[in-house]
Motif scaffolding. Sequence first.
Motif, mmCIF file in Angstrom:
data_model
loop_
_atom_site.group_PDB
_atom_site.id
_atom_site.type_symbol
_atom_site.label_atom_id
_atom_site.label_comp_id
_atom_site.label_asym_id
_atom_site.label_seq_id
_atom_site.Cartn_x
_atom_site.Cartn_y
_atom_site.Cartn_z
ATOM 1 N N SER A 145 -11.023 -68.497 -4.424
ATOM 2 C CA SER A 145 -9.690 -68.145 -4.911
ATOM 3 C C SER A 145 -9.181 -66.875 -4.222
ATOM 4 N N ILE A 146 -10.078 -65.933 -3.939
ATOM 5 C CA ILE A 146 -9.689 -64.729 -3.204
ATOM 6 C C ILE A 146 -9.212 -65.101 -1.804
ATOM 7 N N TYR A 147 -9.938 -66.006 -1.174
ATOM 8 C CA TYR A 147 -9.585 -66.423 0.192
ATOM 9 C C TYR A 147 -8.235 -67.123 0.217
ATOM 10 N N VAL A 148 -8.010 -68.039 -0.709
ATOM 11 C CA VAL A 148 -6.746 -68.782 -0.736
ATOM 12 C C VAL A 148 -5.597 -67.873 -1.169
ATOM 13 N N ALA A 149 -5.881 -66.894 -2.019
ATOM 14 C CA ALA A 149 -4.837 -65.972 -2.481
ATOM 15 C C ALA A 149 -4.247 -65.169 -1.331
ATOM 16 N N MET A 150 -5.013 -64.991 -0.261
ATOM 17 C CA MET A 150 -4.495 -64.242 0.885
ATOM 18 C C MET A 150 -3.316 -64.953 1.542
ATOM 19 N N SER A 151 -3.235 -66.273 1.385
ATOM 20 C CA SER A 151 -2.135 -67.022 1.992
ATOM 21 C C SER A 151 -1.104 -67.501 0.973
ATOM 22 N N LEU A 152 -1.538 -67.779 -0.256
ATOM 23 C CA LEU A 152 -0.613 -68.325 -1.258
ATOM 24 C C LEU A 152 -0.134 -67.304 -2.282
ATOM 25 N N GLY A 153 -0.819 -66.180 -2.386
ATOM 26 C CA GLY A 153 -0.394 -65.169 -3.350
ATOM 27 C C GLY A 153 -1.452 -64.888 -4.398
ATOM 28 N N PRO A 154 -1.363 -63.707 -5.042
ATOM 29 C CA PRO A 154 -2.392 -63.281 -5.999
ATOM 30 C C PRO A 154 -2.524 -64.150 -7.241
ATOM 31 N N TRP A 155 -1.520 -64.971 -7.553
ATOM 32 C CA TRP A 155 -1.603 -65.823 -8.738
ATOM 33 C C TRP A 155 -2.779 -66.798 -8.661
ATOM 34 N N VAL A 156 -3.239 -67.108 -7.447
ATOM 35 C CA VAL A 156 -4.369 -68.025 -7.281
ATOM 36 C C VAL A 156 -5.643 -67.415 -7.886
ATOM 37 N N LEU A 157 -5.706 -66.099 -7.981
ATOM 38 C CA LEU A 157 -6.882 -65.434 -8.547
ATOM 39 C C LEU A 157 -7.123 -65.822 -10.000
ATOM 40 N N LEU A 158 -6.097 -66.351 -10.659
ATOM 41 C CA LEU A 158 -6.281 -66.814 -12.039
ATOM 42 C C LEU A 158 -7.369 -67.877 -12.115
ATOM 43 N N ILE A 159 -7.471 -68.695 -11.089
ATOM 44 C CA ILE A 159 -8.497 -69.747 -11.084
ATOM 45 C C ILE A 159 -9.886 -69.134 -11.058
ATOM 46 N N GLY A 160 -10.077 -68.147 -10.204
ATOM 47 C CA GLY A 160 -11.396 -67.559 -10.060
ATOM 48 C C GLY A 160 -11.789 -66.618 -11.169
ATOM 49 N N THR A 161 -10.806 -65.980 -11.805
ATOM 50 C CA THR A 161 -11.126 -64.980 -12.826
ATOM 51 C C THR A 161 -11.096 -65.522 -14.256
ATOM 52 N N MET A 162 -10.634 -66.748 -14.438
ATOM 53 C CA MET A 162 -10.473 -67.263 -15.796
ATOM 54 C C MET A 162 -11.789 -67.337 -16.560
ATOM 55 N N ARG A 163 -12.833 -67.778 -15.891
ATOM 56 C CA ARG A 163 -14.119 -67.892 -16.571
ATOM 57 C C ARG A 163 -14.647 -66.509 -16.973
ATOM 58 N N TYR A 164 -14.451 -65.521 -16.089
ATOM 59 C CA TYR A 164 -14.917 -64.167 -16.387
ATOM 60 C C TYR A 164 -14.084 -63.536 -17.505
ATOM 61 N N ALA A 165 -12.790 -63.869 -17.560
ATOM 62 C CA ALA A 165 -11.943 -63.398 -18.649
ATOM 63 C C ALA A 165 -12.402 -64.000 -19.977
ATOM 64 N N PHE A 166 -12.816 -65.266 -19.934
ATOM 65 C CA PHE A 166 -13.320 -65.931 -21.131
ATOM 66 C C PHE A 166 -14.591 -65.245 -21.626
ATOM 67 N N VAL A 167 -15.502 -64.915 -20.710
ATOM 68 C CA VAL A 167 -16.745 -64.233 -21.074
ATOM 69 C C VAL A 167 -16.441 -62.864 -21.669
ATOM 70 N N ALA A 168 -15.476 -62.143 -21.076
ATOM 71 C CA ALA A 168 -15.107 -60.825 -21.596
ATOM 72 C C ALA A 168 -14.508 -60.948 -22.999
ATOM 73 N N ALA A 169 -13.672 -61.965 -23.195
ATOM 74 C CA ALA A 169 -13.053 -62.170 -24.504
ATOM 75 C C ALA A 169 -14.097 -62.507 -25.562
ATOM 76 N N ALA A 170 -15.152 -63.205 -25.150
ATOM 77 C CA ALA A 170 -16.206 -63.597 -26.091
ATOM 78 C C ALA A 170 -16.964 -62.391 -26.630
ATOM 79 N N ARG A 171 -16.946 -61.278 -25.902
ATOM 80 C CA ARG A 171 -17.586 -60.065 -26.401
ATOM 81 C C ARG A 171 -16.812 -59.465 -27.565
ATOM 82 N N VAL A 172 -15.508 -59.715 -27.577
ATOM 83 C CA VAL A 172 -14.655 -59.213 -28.655
ATOM 84 C C VAL A 172 -14.518 -60.249 -29.770
#
Length: 261
Positions: A145-172
């Motif tokens: 997602s970082i690689y593709v975001a370089m050409s399509l824009g930072p919104w693509v990072l949502l794909i790569g970070t969603m799972r990590y955001a879910f894990v962070a939310a689970a701590r709360v």
Amino acid sequence: MTLNDTLDRRLLHQETAVGAGAQLLLLALLGSAMGLGLAGWLTGLAFALVTWAVLTRALSRSWLRSFGAANRVTLARATLVGGVTALVADSFESPRPVTVLVALTAVALILDAVDGKVARRTGTSSALGARFDMEVDAFLILVLSIYVAMSLGPWVLLIGTMRYAFVAAARVLPWLNGALPPSTARKTVAALQGIVLLVVGAGILPPWPALTAVGMALGLLLWSFGRDIRYLWRVRNVPESEVFASPRRTAADAVRHSSAA
């Protein structure tokens, strides 16, 4: 601890050391063939060190007596992901031929369908192996997602970070740590992310089809996470034994059963 246990532990640690060595060898090959820059080397070495340290610690806490064929496949995938990570990091400094990156990623994605089958056929499935497999998958998607975001824009990072955001939310929100039932749809959506990011990263599609494909992949991922979060919310107060007591029982059934009790 018996002598046999000590020998088993040594063999397990040797497996992780071999994996780290394979990672260094791959980096050396990429360096000699493509002139890997400082960013690529440092990122690849950091990936190898962290993977070796985390896996060694996890193995020391587990009851595994053998690393197992399935974990060896996953370790090979992790080595390939380390190579992809180094190439993506290096691409920030100077453009690199995409062919090698695509080849490493394609093999890693293909092997993702192999380690689970090997674990089931050899009867070596384990919680550690499943977690190892999941973390390698998640990190590969993040890097792509970082690689593709370089050409399509930072919104693509949502794909790569969603799972990590879910894990962070689970701590709360501890109820997010609840067990989920098996789902073919979830597995399909997860596999689709890697395939779409690989195809778009390879530059096969023109700009608008590429945007559409990644947008649709993100939409499906949001749907999948949303469905799982809704399920976990509905069964948050239901014992796991009640939720999975019957393969035909739905979340609503479990909630009604628990309320009646």
